[in-house]
Structures are given as C-alpha cells and as structure tokens.
Design a protein around this motif. Sequence first.
Motif, mmCIF file in Angstrom:
data_model
loop_
_atom_site.group_PDB
_atom_site.id
_atom_site.type_symbol
_atom_site.label_atom_id
_atom_site.label_comp_id
_atom_site.label_asym_id
_atom_site.label_seq_id
_atom_site.Cartn_x
_atom_site.Cartn_y
_atom_site.Cartn_z
ATOM 1 N N GLY A 117 57.351 -7.565 97.329
ATOM 2 C CA GLY A 117 57.261 -7.008 95.985
ATOM 3 C C GLY A 117 58.568 -6.853 95.248
ATOM 4 N N GLU A 118 59.711 -7.162 95.855
ATOM 5 C CA GLU A 118 60.993 -7.077 95.157
ATOM 6 C C GLU A 118 60.967 -8.001 93.932
ATOM 7 O OE1 GLU A 118 65.476 -7.768 96.712
ATOM 8 O OE2 GLU A 118 64.229 -9.569 96.653
ATOM 9 N N ARG A 119 61.499 -7.533 92.816
ATOM 10 C CA ARG A 119 61.569 -8.333 91.598
ATOM 11 C C ARG A 119 63.039 -8.454 91.183
ATOM 12 N NH1 ARG A 119 56.792 -9.419 89.093
ATOM 13 N NH2 ARG A 119 54.945 -8.401 90.005
ATOM 14 N N ARG A 120 63.551 -9.661 91.294
ATOM 15 C CA ARG A 120 64.973 -9.901 91.016
ATOM 16 C C ARG A 120 65.108 -10.732 89.746
ATOM 17 N NH1 ARG A 120 68.431 -13.981 92.558
ATOM 18 N NH2 ARG A 120 66.792 -14.922 93.841
ATOM 19 N N PRO A 121 65.816 -10.212 88.718
ATOM 20 C CA PRO A 121 65.946 -10.974 87.463
ATOM 21 C C PRO A 121 66.856 -12.189 87.642
ATOM 22 C CG PRO A 121 67.264 -8.975 87.367
ATOM 23 C CD PRO A 121 66.471 -8.893 88.643
ATOM 24 N N ILE A 122 66.449 -13.306 87.058
ATOM 25 C CA ILE A 122 67.258 -14.521 87.027
ATOM 26 C C ILE A 122 67.155 -15.111 85.624
ATOM 27 C CG2 ILE A 122 66.972 -15.056 89.480
ATOM 28 C CD1 ILE A 122 64.856 -17.128 88.708
#
Length: 542
Positions: A117-122
């Motif tokens: 569930g981690e959400r990492r912006p790119i």
Amino acid sequence: MIGIFILAVVVVAIAAAVGYSLVTEIKTGEIVSMAGRNAPRMDAAVSAVAAAARPLSGGQPVVPAPSPDSSGRAVLPTWVTTEGAAPWGVSYGYCPYAVPDRLDLAASADEAVGGQGERRPIATVPLRAEGTDRPFVVAGARPARGDDDPDAPSVAAFVISPVPGSQKVPDCGSVVWKGGRFRVAGEVPGIVAVLSTERLRDAATGLGAVLRWAAPGGTGDGRSRGEPAPLSTILAEWRSIRPTRTVVRLVGQGPHVLSPDDLDLLPRNAGREGSLNLLSDQEARALLAGPAGGGRVDVGIDLSVAGITVSNALGMTVRGGGRLVAVSSTLRHLLLDGGDAVLGSGADILLDPVLDPGAAARVRGGILALEEAAGNRKTVSAGAGRAAFALQGGTLVVNGADLQVDPAPDWISVENGGRVSALPRYVGGAAVTPSVVAGAGEAAPIRSRVSFGPDGGSVDDGGIEAGVVQIAETCEGPSCAASCPADRRVVSGDCEGSSAGWALRSFGTGGGASAWSCAWSALTPSPPVMQSTARATCARIR
C-alpha cells in the motif's frame, strides 16, 4: 492389555513423526528449488530494465515507469520484459527511481504503489521506445532511510520478490542499505535485486557494445536505423553512461555536427573508460564537422573512425592514455601529446593550416603508426614547403606504408629525441623498404633514425636494433590474434582475410595492450572456407 495400548500409541507417534519429517523435507526441497529459479529470473528482469533505459537531453539515463497490475500495484511493464514474475506466479514489485531528479522538465505527475500500500510520488516524460512514446521516470529519487548505513549508493531501480511460496510483496520503502548491500528490512520479508547506476552505465548488448544510429536532424532515440538521433544527442548519452563499447553508425553524408561539449573525449570514469567507434553507415564517407569556428577533439579514450571525412578547422589531439585508430578516413590535423594513433589503410591527412602552420601531423610524445594497402600511397599533405610530420619526441612507425607528401626541404622534422622506425613489407617473401614521394619527384626510401635532442644531431638506427617488430599469425577460421613479446606492447596492427563472402566485424586490441585481434562475419548463410591473418606491430614498453 495396557502394554499393548502403550505400544500402539508409540507406533502411531513414530509414524506421525516420520510422516511430518517427509512432508517437511519435501516442502524444504520445493522452497530451495523455487529460490534457485527465482534468483536468475530477478537478475534477468534487472538487465531488461537496464536495456530499456533511454537518455534525456544531456545524456542522463532514465528507466521506464511502472505499469499497474489488477490491484494497482507497480509492476514491470510487459514491453520491458514478459518474465516479470516469480516462479510461483507472483508479479515482482518494481521500484524505479530518478538519478537524479530532473525538476526542470515539464513532467506528468504519477505514483508508484507498493505491495503493502505504500504510495510513492514520481514524475514521467514520454520518450521513444519500441516504436512508440512511453513514460520514463524523471523525478522520484530514492530517499535515504534513517537506518541506512553511510555512503548508500544511488540506485536506478529495485526489483522486489516475495520469499518463495509467499504472495506478499514488500514495499519499496522497506529496502535498506546494510552491511554493504541492499536488503528488505520491513515486516513483510522479501528479496531485492538492484539496478545500480554503475550497472546502468555498463548496460550493453550481449556483445558488450551499445549500438546507435546518428543522422542530422534525427528525431528518434538512435536505437535503430529507422529512428536515428543527432550525433550530439548520442554523444551526450555516451558521456553520461560511459559503456564498455559504443558503436555509432553515421547515416547519410551529413554534416554530422559536434557541439563544443562533444570535443571533450577525455576520461571521466576513474580509468574504466570504454571505446567509442564512429562509422559511416554507407559506402560514401560521412562528413564530421565541428562547432562554429572549429576546434580540436581532445581524445583520452580509445576512439576509432572509419569512413569519415573531417571538415576544415577541426583537429584531433590524442592525450596520454588515449588511442586513435583511423581507416578509410581523412583528418585535417593530428597532434599526439602522449597518446598513440594508427593511420590505417585509406586514412590520410589534408592539413588545414589554421590548425598548424608547420606540419600535418605533430608528435610530442606517444607513437604514430602508418599502415597502407599494398600498391597504394598514404597521402599526408601539409602544403608546399611544409614538413608532413614533425617529431618533437615520440615515435613514428612506418609499417611498410608508402607515402605521398608535398614538396619540402624534408618530408619530416625529427628533433628532441624523436624516432622514426621504418619496417619493411613483404612481397613474395622479399622485404621491400617503404618509400616516400614528394610532389612529382622520385620515390626515396624511408630510413629509420633517432634524434638526440636540440643540437644533438641524429643517426640512422636501422643497423642498431629494430625499435619496433611485427608479429604475424595465420589462423583457420574467421578470427585470429597476434601477440607481442613480453617486453613489448601492441601499437598497431593489420587484418587480412583469404576469402570473399566475409566482412571484417571488429579489429584492435580489445582494451588490452599485448595482442591485435581480428574477427570477420559471414555475408551469406554458406560462406566459403576462411583463413585469416592478424599482424601486430609491437614496440618496447616505455
């Protein structure tokens, strides 16, 4: 009766224990087998990401953006690899990073979702790949974890697998740098494979070479002849990645224009520089031009040019540690300042006096070797009254090559310890001394000589000791190598094949210093029998 009951209980217990042991052993064997098959599959996935990388303007390599699976989790795009899953069917987690962030670009915001569930912006930009525009990551560098050991290296991507048999994939943020390697340290166990910036730099084809196509006004990514890129764009990528070997095929006559940054071909990678090869992609020569006002290409690496005509006002300088090999090409001026150069068959110099008013080739240190096909004369033109060569140190090796120069008091100026080594060529077993023709004059033999510095005079050293020797090796088959004696190193060489139907694929030292290798490729499915010859010109180690 009680004894019989106790005995039965013991038997059942033993049977259960044996059964449990068998099941445990079988389960352990399956886990070991899956782990053994998973490791090479993860490494192949990392290699696929490296091969799919593309350069931004300026040469910075970027990796593909992830694709979402049915749950939205970030996985490897199918255009990158179709082997993006573990042997037990779970898709790998894919963690692409920017190296470094390019916040100056007009990029599209996105996010990479982890297995937990981690959400990492790119952020991504579209680049040409596999015939269409695809997103590549330009922002979203890996943030340092508080529990990373010092000096954690920068990375371009992680490929994360669950442990054998598990369906749970760890988040990208659970990877930590500990004990000299990256490992998964979160609550969900897992295995990580790393695409480091070093591996990205060395990423190449199976032959250890990067192949690109360049054309003036090209708008592609340079990875196919149908989608060439400008030469300057390809060289910007080369400067950033520095792969083991890069071959650039120049499509069309040109001019193929170098930017001011492209003139710097000096080492920048702690001595791990690869080679750069510029080749014409057609029978006609390609024109290589410098920036407005001209300049000099500073060579500190292994540079080869074939089928290239250099424009006026663009000279070549070979520094210490550098090496230039030219065949079927025309240069405007050559300066050796500690490096080595080979002017092979069909390679000439037509001096632009703006670059040097005194000589077409000037040697201050290093070795310049001249080679030419039998029956031809190598043209080194400096203009009437000027010496073709000026040796202010270093060595000129005339390897059986006949020369054509312009009329002058002397075709060569030798001083400050400079040395000329004239090697004969062999015709029908007979040694033939190389000769030089000045203008329309008579051919004169080229003699070996050595200078003893200012006012020290010079002597013909042909009868003392050959400073340079030639080693020839003939082989059955399309590849051959000639090795120098232990006390000498290779300075140039030659390749000769016995049959039509074969094309010379590669030649040179292969990054070493003791042998000259030649290899041919068949032009037809059933080529004739091939006998190949390699000749190495060897000088004493300085």
